[in-house]
Design a protein around this motif. Structure first.
Motif, PDB file in Angstrom:
ATOM      1  N   UNK A  47       0.856  -1.187   0.053  1.00 18.30           N
ATOM      2  CA  UNK A  47       0.002   0.000  -0.129  1.00 18.30           C
ATOM      3  C   UNK A  47       0.795   1.433  -0.074  1.00 18.30           C
ATOM      4  N   UNK A  48       0.822   2.112  -1.012  1.00 22.88           N
ATOM      5  CA  UNK A  48      -0.060   1.923  -2.385  1.00 22.88           C
ATOM      6  C   UNK A  48       0.407   0.816  -3.042  1.00 22.88           C
ATOM      7  N   UNK A  49      -0.390   0.348  -4.105  1.00 20.98           N
ATOM      8  CA  UNK A  49       0.181  -0.723  -4.875  1.00 20.98           C
ATOM      9  C   UNK A  49       1.719  -0.575  -5.354  1.00 20.98           C
ATOM     10  N   UNK A  50       2.452  -1.557  -5.254  1.00 17.97           N
ATOM     11  CA  UNK A  50       3.871  -1.525  -5.720  1.00 17.97           C
ATOM     12  C   UNK A  50       4.681  -1.144  -4.532  1.00 17.97           C
ATOM     13  N   UNK A  51       4.069  -0.894  -3.435  1.00 19.11           N
ATOM     14  CA  UNK A  51       4.957  -0.169  -2.184  1.00 19.11           C
ATOM     15  C   UNK A  51       4.850  -1.496  -1.202  1.00 19.11           C
ATOM     16  N   UNK A  97      -7.269   6.160   0.864  1.00 15.72           N
ATOM     17  CA  UNK A  97      -7.366   7.052  -0.433  1.00 15.72           C
ATOM     18  C   UNK A  97      -6.720   6.229  -1.595  1.00 15.72           C
ATOM     19  N   UNK A  98      -5.906   5.061  -1.612  1.00 13.90           N
ATOM     20  CA  UNK A  98      -5.281   4.436  -2.372  1.00 13.90           C
ATOM     21  C   UNK A  98      -5.412   2.901  -2.330  1.00 13.90           C
ATOM     22  N   UNK A  99      -5.653   2.234  -3.405  1.00 12.31           N
ATOM     23  CA  UNK A  99      -5.523   0.769  -3.232  1.00 12.31           C
ATOM     24  C   UNK A  99      -4.620  -0.010  -2.640  1.00 12.31           C
ATOM     25  N   UNK A 100      -4.851  -0.934  -1.999  1.00 14.87           N
ATOM     26  CA  UNK A 100      -3.909  -2.074  -1.355  1.00 14.87           C
ATOM     27  C   UNK A 100      -3.905  -3.180  -1.841  1.00 14.87           C
TER      28      UNK A 100
END
Length: 120
Positions: A47-51, A97-100
């Motif tokens: 979260x966020x994607x890629x992290x 606020x961001x996808x996971x």
């Protein structure tokens, strides 16, 4: 009660939530009361994607899932083994606020295979 010197980290501290100086161990606590309705426990890995986040980067010695009824104790290593064969999913949680990226693990798998279960 067993470890009176244990303390919770102040503010945001991604490595762990609780330090237990008496035994030099750390604990990450994940609350998922919604699991009582969905039957799934969320185990976040990005979260966020890629992290990488949560289970992917934890430094805690133990993870505790709190569903409001029980504390279910795990080691991160055992939890990683549990989710390894599962398929991850991507979603944006309420309040995020961001996808996971996370695993939705059947609660009975978490509860039945926990190191220790303590009634809240």
């Amino acid at each position: 009660k067993k470890y009176p010197k244990a303390y919770q980290q102040e503010g945001y501290f991604k490595e762990y939530d609780i330090m237990i100086p008496e035994i030099n161990k750390t604990v990450e606590v994940k609350q998922d009361k919604k699991s009582n309705f969905t039957g799934n426990i969320v185990v976040e890995v990005e979260m966020p994607l890629g992290k990488p986040s949560a289970l992917s980067v934890t430094k805690a010695d133990f993870w505790v899932f709190d569903d409001g009824e029980y504390y279910m104790w795990w080691t991160p290593k055992a939890l990683k083994e549990l989710v390894k064969p599962l398929k991850s999913t991507v979603f944006t949680g309420r309040g995020d606020n961001t996808p996971k990226k996370a695993y939705l693990v059947r609660k009975h798998m978490i509860k039945n295979n926990a190191l220790k279960i303590v009634k809240v």
